[in-house]
Scaffold this motif. Structure first.
Motif, PDB file in Angstrom:
ATOM      1  N   PHE A 117      53.553  53.497 -29.819  1.00 43.48           N
ATOM      2  CA  PHE A 117      53.185  54.705 -30.549  1.00 43.48           C
ATOM      3  C   PHE A 117      54.191  55.843 -30.333  1.00 43.48           C
ATOM      4  CE2 PHE A 117      49.337  52.232 -29.807  1.00 43.48           C
ATOM      5  CZ  PHE A 117      48.932  52.041 -31.121  1.00 43.48           C
ATOM      6  N   TYR A 118      55.388  55.505 -29.859  1.00 43.04           N
ATOM      7  CA  TYR A 118      56.465  56.487 -29.794  1.00 43.04           C
ATOM      8  C   TYR A 118      56.962  56.763 -31.210  1.00 43.04           C
ATOM      9  CZ  TYR A 118      57.287  56.724 -24.706  1.00 43.04           C
ATOM     10  OH  TYR A 118      57.188  56.973 -23.363  1.00 43.04           O
ATOM     11  N   ASN A 119      57.414  57.999 -31.431  1.00 48.65           N
ATOM     12  CA  ASN A 119      57.965  58.312 -32.739  1.00 48.65           C
ATOM     13  C   ASN A 119      59.439  57.929 -32.805  1.00 48.65           C
ATOM     14  OD1 ASN A 119      59.446  60.432 -31.507  1.00 48.65           O
ATOM     15  ND2 ASN A 119      57.770  61.878 -31.866  1.00 48.65           N
ATOM     16  N   VAL A 120      60.055  58.089 -33.965  1.00 44.12           N
ATOM     17  CA  VAL A 120      61.441  57.665 -34.157  1.00 44.12           C
ATOM     18  C   VAL A 120      62.410  58.394 -33.230  1.00 44.12           C
ATOM     19  CG1 VAL A 120      63.372  57.654 -35.801  1.00 44.12           C
ATOM     20  CG2 VAL A 120      61.126  56.788 -36.509  1.00 44.12           C
ATOM     21  N   PRO A 121      62.357  59.741 -33.121  1.00 42.28           N
ATOM     22  CA  PRO A 121      63.292  60.404 -32.198  1.00 42.28           C
ATOM     23  C   PRO A 121      63.158  59.923 -30.751  1.00 42.28           C
ATOM     24  CG  PRO A 121      62.360  62.011 -33.705  1.00 42.28           C
ATOM     25  CD  PRO A 121      61.606  60.729 -33.911  1.00 42.28           C
TER      26      PRO A 121
END
Length: 558
Positions: A117-121
């Motif tokens: 669930f980490y975002n792209v950045p």
């Protein structure tokens, strides 16, 4: 009443005793036939007038037969291109520097499951700083796709061999100092109406479940050129309707007893469940907005003419749009920046800049809202009211606006007619009977009925659409962005017809535990301002950081 055996011809369709057929059983069209036929389209010519038209009708019928012998694959577009630009409207022409907010101080979590669930950045920073390799990250998401994909029924094809090859290539490039940006080495999935080399492109439909279009769609190629790693082809409702496809029904990870909606069903479900960091969806009449709402994702529907549809299944040439489904507005901006712009293949695409950067002040944007729609009573009204309150408390002034008062829902015959043309061979071959959905509003019946829409009425509808485009411009001349409840079908239908962009973002939950979203609408080609305001909203709330528990896998096992 029609007598048994009498044939009624309208356009290219045939009708006998209430049943559709493909073979004409009379050699000649009579006055009586045409007299009955005109009732279907609300006309009342005299018998003398009808008699005078018989020769021309016979000529038309012969022309239809000749034209039907000309092979037309789905990728052949009509020699007509929808223009969403109002008279007198100009869009920005200067290309500025794209700038997304970078993540800093990101550390690889002790519990690797948190990566899902980490975002792209955040993922990009882990790869850039070599805390994790693209190959490791790719294997991580492939395992999640294998573990949860079957329960969610969100995957048509795993592209594992290709993914590992692309991941290893990305690692070599990064090691050699050839870092391409935030998408380099990041896995992604695409809705399975986008063609891919060597892998099947099924369109979610039984007649095409073994189809291979050995070419990468422009969007797929651009993401791969940015260093992206394609890990999966994701489900769509058959021929881009709903969440039912030839392999089942795609589920929302928030409640697997409920469908994920559609038609970008698999893209939204996979992102929400942390099976991919982002995915590509498409929308004609709600197919990004609706599944993003059912799955609690952020979905960007760009302006019509922003993203090339080359290599994408055509449903409605004048309404189809391609956009990203992501965890956040910032992620959507990063992905959109990689896929927008002309490719020399889709003639509908405009060369308009996307100047998304930190210089845009959300508090200086002119923001409207559909006051009357928010005043209605509906089940999750409290969530929407909280969204408006949060924005006001953060310094955003909201100005009430109204949409044009023109028939919009009636114009949706556009999708029916264009879809019937796109899948004419499917209808006339009767292979439409292979589609899973056969209810009265399903594609087979819609395509058959659309054969009875006269070309004149279709073109008249497009003229009304021109008025809609012009009036929409007048309504938004003093507005940069406006806000609408995501349930507001009038806004959804109208803006899909005019081609305006929108982004839906999570804003809470219903009492039954299912997520809700709020819709931010932009001006034509105004994705930069639109995403800036959506990002600002997400910075003052935490709805985009919520994710499903994923305990359904354990329950199923037990």
């Amino acid at each position: 009443m029609l007598k048994k055996g009498v044939v009624v011809l309208i356009g290219a369709g045939c009708f006998i005793s209430g049943a559709f057929i493909t073979k004409v059983v009379e050699d000649k069209i009579s006055v009586g036939v045409v007299r009955e036929a005109q009732k279907l389209i609300g006309l009342n010519f005299t018998d003398a007038q009808l008699d005078s038209s018989l020769n021309k009708l016979e000529e038309f019928k012969q022309n239809y037969e000749v034209l039907r012998k000309q092979p037309l694959t789905n990728d052949v577009a009509p020699a007509l291109v929808f223009n969403p630009i109002p008279v007198g409207y100009t869009f920005e022409k200067t290309n500025g520097k794209f700038e997304a907010e970078k993540a800093s101080g990101v550390k690889l979590p002790k519990n690797r499951e948190e990566l899902a669930f980490y975002n792209v950045p955040q993922l990009a920073e882990l790869i850039r700083t070599k805390q994790i390799s693209s190959e490791e990250l790719t294997k991580f998401y492939l395992e999640r796709l294998k573990k949860y994909g079957p329960t969610l029924e969100c995957v048509t094809t795993l592209t594992e061999e290709l993914a590992l090859e692309q991941a290893r290539k990305a690692d070599k490039e990064i090691k050699a100092g050839k870092y391409k940006g935030m998408l380099h080495g990041i896995p992604f999935g695409v809705k399975d109406l986008l063609s891919t080399k060597k892998y099947k492109t099924t369109w979610g439909a039984t007649p095409y479940k073994d189809q291979v279009i050995d070419e990468d769609a422009t969007v797929v190629k651009r993401l791969q050129d940015a260093g992206g790693v394609l890990v999966a082809k994701l489900t769509l409702g058959a021929l881009a309707m709903g969440d039912v496809w030839y392999g089942g029904k795609t589920k929302s990870p928030w409640d697997i007893k409920k469908g994920s909606s559609g038609s970008s069903a698999g893209s939204a479900a996979a992102v929400a469940a942390g099976l991919v960091p982002y995915a590509i969806g498409t929308e004609t009449l709600g197919s990004i907005v609706s599944p993003s709402t059912a799955c609690g994702t952020t979905g960007l529907r760009p302006t019509f003419g922003r993203v090339s549809r080359h290599g994408a299944m055509a449903l409605s040439w004048s309404m189809d749009k391609i956009g990203p489904i992501t965890r956040s507005a910032e992620d959507a901006a990063i992905v959109f920046n990689a896929i927008y712009g002309p490719d020399g293949k889709d003639q509908s695409v405009y060369n308009a800049p996307f100047n998304y950067n930190q210089s845009i002040d959300p508090k200086k944007l002119r923001v409207g809202y559909l006051k009357k729609d928010f005043e209605r009573n509906y089940g999750f009204k409290e969530n929407d009211e909280a969204t408006l309150a949060a924005l006001r408390n953060a310094g955003i002034e909201l100005v009430p606006i109204e949409l044009p008062n023109l028939p919009a829902r009636e114009l949706t015959l556009t999708v029916s007619v264009e879809g019937a043309a796109a899948f004419d061979d499917l209808t006339r071959s009767r292979k439409d009977s292979l589609l899973v959905a056969q209810h009265k509003n399903a594609w087979p019946n819609t395509f058959r009925a659309a054969r009875f829409v006269p070309a004149v009425e279709y073109l008249q509808a497009q003229r009304v659409r021109t008025l809609l485009v012009q009036q929409m411009q007048e309504k938004l001349k003093d507005i940069d962005v406006y806000i609408s409840p995501s349930f507001a079908s009038n806004n959804l239908v109208l803006t899909n017809l005019t081609g305006h962009p929108c982004v839906v973002v999570p804003n809470g939950f219903q009492k039954n535990g299912m997520p809700t979203t709020i819709t931010f609408m932009g001006k034509l080609f105004g994705e930069a301002e639109l995403l800036t305001l959506a990002k600002f909203y997400q910075s003052i709330t935490n709805h985009d950081e919520q994710h499903p528990s994923m305990d359904f896998a354990a329950k199923k096992k037990s």
